[in-house]
Design a protein around this motif. Structure first.
Motif, mmCIF file in Angstrom:
data_model
loop_
_atom_site.group_PDB
_atom_site.id
_atom_site.type_symbol
_atom_site.label_atom_id
_atom_site.label_comp_id
_atom_site.label_asym_id
_atom_site.label_seq_id
_atom_site.Cartn_x
_atom_site.Cartn_y
_atom_site.Cartn_z
ATOM 1 N N GLU A 1 30.819 -0.839 1.594
ATOM 2 C CA GLU A 1 31.935 -1.748 1.887
ATOM 3 C C GLU A 1 31.566 -3.172 1.479
ATOM 4 O OE1 GLU A 1 32.653 -1.333 6.084
ATOM 5 O OE2 GLU A 1 33.439 0.703 5.880
ATOM 6 N N ALA A 2 30.983 -3.323 0.300
ATOM 7 C CA ALA A 2 30.550 -4.661 -0.121
ATOM 8 C C ALA A 2 31.776 -5.554 -0.325
ATOM 9 C CB ALA A 2 29.765 -4.548 -1.417
ATOM 10 N N GLY A 3 31.845 -6.644 0.426
ATOM 11 C CA GLY A 3 32.990 -7.546 0.310
ATOM 12 C C GLY A 3 32.625 -8.820 -0.415
ATOM 13 N N ARG A 4 31.701 -9.548 0.190
ATOM 14 C CA ARG A 4 31.258 -10.828 -0.365
ATOM 15 C C ARG A 4 30.802 -10.664 -1.827
ATOM 16 N NH1 ARG A 4 29.421 -15.020 2.680
ATOM 17 N NH2 ARG A 4 29.418 -13.784 4.552
ATOM 18 N N ASN B 1 38.236 0.530 10.168
ATOM 19 C CA ASN B 1 37.242 0.153 11.174
ATOM 20 C C ASN B 1 37.909 -0.731 12.226
ATOM 21 O OD1 ASN B 1 35.001 1.362 9.858
ATOM 22 N ND2 ASN B 1 34.949 -0.345 8.410
ATOM 23 N N LYS C 1 39.160 -7.823 5.215
ATOM 24 C CA LYS C 1 38.921 -9.062 5.964
ATOM 25 C C LYS C 1 38.311 -10.147 5.083
ATOM 26 C CE LYS C 1 35.702 -7.687 9.056
ATOM 27 N NZ LYS C 1 35.079 -6.403 8.702
ATOM 28 N N GLY D 1 28.930 -3.295 4.706
ATOM 29 C CA GLY D 1 28.792 -4.386 3.724
ATOM 30 C C GLY D 1 27.416 -5.006 3.821
ATOM 31 N N GLY D 2 27.330 -6.256 3.479
ATOM 32 C CA GLY D 2 26.061 -6.974 3.649
ATOM 33 C C GLY D 2 25.369 -7.355 2.362
ATOM 34 N N TYR E 1 35.932 -14.701 2.265
ATOM 35 C CA TYR E 1 36.108 -15.187 3.643
ATOM 36 C C TYR E 1 36.777 -16.558 3.757
ATOM 37 C CZ TYR E 1 32.939 -11.386 4.864
ATOM 38 O OH TYR E 1 32.366 -10.153 5.004
ATOM 39 N N PRO F 1 36.498 -4.372 1.816
ATOM 40 C CA PRO F 1 36.901 -4.737 3.177
ATOM 41 C C PRO F 1 37.897 -5.892 3.139
ATOM 42 C CG PRO F 1 34.641 -5.457 2.731
ATOM 43 C CD PRO F 1 35.135 -4.839 1.483
ATOM 44 N N HIS G 1 27.198 -0.917 9.942
ATOM 45 C CA HIS G 1 27.267 -2.207 9.241
ATOM 46 C C HIS G 1 26.335 -3.144 10.000
ATOM 47 C CE1 HIS G 1 28.889 -5.774 7.300
ATOM 48 N NE2 HIS G 1 29.098 -6.301 8.491
ATOM 49 N N SER H 1 26.656 -9.332 7.586
ATOM 50 C CA SER H 1 26.991 -9.810 6.249
ATOM 51 C C SER H 1 25.836 -10.629 5.689
ATOM 52 C CB SER H 1 28.249 -10.667 6.360
ATOM 53 O OG SER H 1 28.801 -10.882 5.088
ATOM 54 N N GLN H 2 25.831 -10.796 4.356
ATOM 55 C CA GLN H 2 24.837 -11.651 3.692
ATOM 56 C C GLN H 2 23.420 -11.317 4.170
ATOM 57 O OE1 GLN H 2 25.358 -13.368 1.167
ATOM 58 N NE2 GLN H 2 23.913 -14.994 0.940
HETATM 59 N N1 PLP Z 1 32.346 -3.802 6.666
HETATM 60 C C1 PLP Z 1 32.423 -4.260 7.924
HETATM 61 C C2 PLP Z 1 32.632 -3.293 9.027
HETATM 62 C C3 PLP Z 1 32.296 -5.627 8.190
HETATM 63 O O1 PLP Z 1 32.377 -6.081 9.440
HETATM 64 C C4 PLP Z 1 32.086 -6.516 7.102
HETATM 65 C C5 PLP Z 1 31.909 -7.945 7.336
HETATM 66 O O2 PLP Z 1 31.099 -8.428 8.059
HETATM 67 C C6 PLP Z 1 32.020 -5.982 5.810
HETATM 68 C C7 PLP Z 1 32.152 -4.626 5.623
HETATM 69 C C8 PLP Z 1 31.802 -6.860 4.613
HETATM 70 O O3 PLP Z 1 30.560 -7.419 4.586
HETATM 71 P P1 PLP Z 1 30.078 -8.217 3.291
HETATM 72 O O4 PLP Z 1 31.165 -9.155 2.935
HETATM 73 O O5 PLP Z 1 28.841 -8.887 3.716
HETATM 74 O O6 PLP Z 1 29.826 -7.221 2.207
#
Ligand code: PLP
Length: 613
Positions: free
Chosen positions: A319-322, A131, A85, A272-273, A517, A83, A232, A235-236
């Motif tokens: 969609e693991a970002g963190r 998204n 963002k 994610g999360g 982030y 992701p 989703h 996060s965390q």
């Molecule tokens: N996907 C979506 C739609 C999100 O809004 C987010 C962030 O909140 C993520 C993925 C990434 O989440 P994370 O960084 O917790 O894995």
């Protein structure tokens, strides 16, 4: 003193010979890399990125999910998207794409510029998931991506988006992008980032809207393009139970939609999360599951639901970002000043005759030892209170007050040294009371915005001296003119640092796990911008290589970004120097020269009186 590196470090960073080293190649010490870049003239805070750490975390995702897909004989395939963002910086995204070539690893976008990044850099054949709220233009971009042959899915957040997709489909014709439906789950996550899930969340379709969407797709003969459902929950996510609850709900929605005629539906995107352990302290562990457990639960639950409802086992998207980005970056911050360092014996100005309490303080200072340290410390703090009151009432002068401050600080330092190896609760109280303030050359608002906004702490530790017991309870101050720019000492998660003389040696702190982030959320409060960054890779001999430096912006560029006319600024400053009667004519050129030097540098501090920085 390992600053909890075994809790949060994930074997990405280790301690060897009293220094933090990177667990790759010849295991270079971070402090040596810092010295290297400083010798090249880069001062102020620096951010190092390690692509091998990005790769390690992506590999971990694939290995675990593929393991359970095999173990449970699961019929679907595992995919992952990053992701954007979470980190859109080019030195992150381009290296991530290089590191993940050959894997089913794509990108997720939530805005038009993110989609442009995804369309430009995603590896061929790997998925793009879009998204977030979309207008007609953003949807058209999705169609352009499909026409470029990309594997793109537009997940819709509301029925109006679906209507726009149908409209654009008529206008732009085939090939169409795939369509996904974001579902509004009953279940939500927990913790400070959990607002994106749950029935009251901002995003997704309710059951009623899902049924309507299905009808709309069937009526417009577009049902074959519905390939994905997405959720989703935030996060965390620190506990596994909300993940399982969400999976049960989403799995059943998938199965129901399939049975209602969405026969191309073959992917569940679980968002994610996946959490990161930020804690440095044993008792503050924040996550109650491992990646193993997470992957096993996801595969197992989806298999159970699909089998029970007699539908195909869907492909799994995550969609693991963190989890992927946090640990790849470390921020190195020079310590500019220790505030009590100014209190040394040379600063004492004792008079021929001093007030009796000051004489007593001096006596305490000279006779303090291991046995009487606590008692003398109490006495000195007591005396200080009395002396400060005497000053307020006009009975002692400023020299006496200054002697008081110096003596008390000297006594504190001696006492801490005598007591440092004893685990006295009293010592902890004292450390809580008498903290050292470390002034750091960085901005919390720019580099750790989640600390400022959400109270999220990040692992922090000195880069060397790790074989020496740190004795000072530390509160950390940044260089912004804002009292929120402080990480206060917290006795529930105490930070102890070394008592260093910055006139003789440098001292650097590393803030770890800052790769997710923080960079784009960071703000230019006081006009401190993104720090200078380097990508650190390793050659075949295992030596580190510094690549792709991006310097912190210089002052003129910062002002240009704010839409100042920088030419006008230069002209005004030049004119004011030329018109000044206080500068002799033959010095004016030189003054203009020094001014230009400052304008060409970044906003972080270069020198601080007394320190070597
Ligand atoms: N996907 C979506 C739609 C999100 O809004 C987010 C962030 O909140 C993520 C993925 C990434 O989440 P994370 O960084 O917790 O894995």
């Amino acid at each position: 003193m390992d600053y909890g590196i075994k809790i949060w470090g994930n074997y990405d960073y280790l301690i060897e010979d009293g220094k933090v080293v990177i667990n790759e190649g010849n295991r270079p010490a971070l402090i040596d890399i810092v010295k290297d870049v400083r010798e090249q003239g880069f001062k102020g805070p620096v951010l190092f990125r390690f692509p091998h750490i990005m790769k390690k975390h992506v590999n971990a995702l694939f290995n675990k999910f593929n393991k359970y897909i095999k173990d449970y004989e699961y019929g679907g395939t595992f995919y992952s998207v990053f992701p954007l963002k979470v980190n859109q910086y080019p030195n992150f995204v381009t290296y991530l794409m290089k590191q993940t070539k050959g894997k089913r690893y794509g990108l997720e976008a939530g805005s038009k510029p993110e989609l442009i990044i995804a369309m430009s850099y995603v590896n061929e054949g790997t998925p793009i998931v879009v998204n977030g709220f979309k207008d007609k233009e953003m949807i058209s971009l999705g169609f352009i991506s499909a026409k470029m042959g990309q594997n793109i899915t537009l997940t819709i957040e509301g029925l109006n988006e679906l209507e726009t997709i149908l409209e654009v489909a008529k206008e732009m014709g085939e090939p169409y992008p795939n369509i996904g439906l974001r579902i509004k789950l009953h279940s939500s996550g927990i913790g400070i980032w959990a607002k994106s899930g749950g029935i009251n969340s901002k995003f997704g379709l309710t059951s009623v809207e899902l049924v309507e969407a299905l009808k709309l797709l069937k009526d417009s003969k577009m049902i074959d393009y519905l390939t994905m459902i997405h959720f989703h929950i935030g996060s965390q996510i620190s506990e596994i139970s909300p993940v399982k609850k969400a999976l049960r709900e989403a799995g059943n929605i998938y199965a129901e939609l399939y049975k209602m005629g969405a026969k191309s539906l073959k992917r569940i995107d679980i968002g994610g999360g996946l959490a990161v352990e930020y804690s440095q302290h044993k008792l503050q562990h924040s996550i109650n599951y491992t990646l193993d457990e997470y992957a096993s639960d996801v595969v197992f639950l989806l298999k159970m639901i699909a089998n029970n409802k007699n539908v195909p086992e869907p492909d799994i998207f995550i969609e693991a970002g963190r989890f992927v980005a946090a640990s790849h970056a470390v921020l190195i911050v020079p310590v500019l000043e220790l505030f009590s360092q100014e209190y040394n014996e040379q600063k004492l100005c004792l008079k021929e005759v001093n007030p009796p309490l000051i004489e007593e303080l001096y006596e305490l200072y000279n006779t303090i030892n291991e046995k009487n340290a606590i008692e003398y410390l109490h006495d000195s703090l007591d005396h200080m209170e009395s002396l400060l009151t005497l000053f307020d009432l006009g009975y002692i002068d400023l020299i006496d007050r200054s002697n008081t401050e110096v003596l008390v600080h000297l006594i504190i330092r001696k006492a801490i040294n005598f007591l440092k190896n004893k685990n006295l609760s009293e010592l902890r109280d004292i450390q809580d009371m008498i903290q050292e303030r470390y002034l750091l050359n960085f901005s919390i608002f720019q580099s750790l915005p989640d600390y400022w906004g959400l109270g999220q702490t990040f692992p922090v530790m000195p880069l060397d001296k790790l074989d020496i017991t740190p004795t000072r309870s530390a509160s950390l101050w940044d260089i912004t003119c804002d009292s929120d720019g402080e990480i206060a000492f917290d006795s529930t998660k105490p930070l102890f640092l070394h008592d260093v003389d910055l006139k003789k040696e440098d001292y650097f702190l590393g803030f770890f796990l800052v790769g997710a982030y923080q960079e784009t959320l960071g703000m230019e409060h006081n006009l401190f911008t993104h720090p200078t960054e380097f990508v650190v890779t390793f050659d075949e001999e295992g030596n580190y290589v510094l690549n792709d430096v991006i310097e912190a912006q210089n002052i003129l560029d910062i002002l240009d970004d704010l839409d100042y006319d920088v030419k006008d600024i230069e002209r005004r400053l030049k004119q004011r120097i030329e018109d000044s009667e206080l500068i002799p004519d033959d010095e004016k050129k030189e003054v203009i020269g020094s001014l230009y030097l400052v304008l060409s540098e970044n906003s972080y501090l270069k020198t601080v009186a007394g320190s070597r920085n």
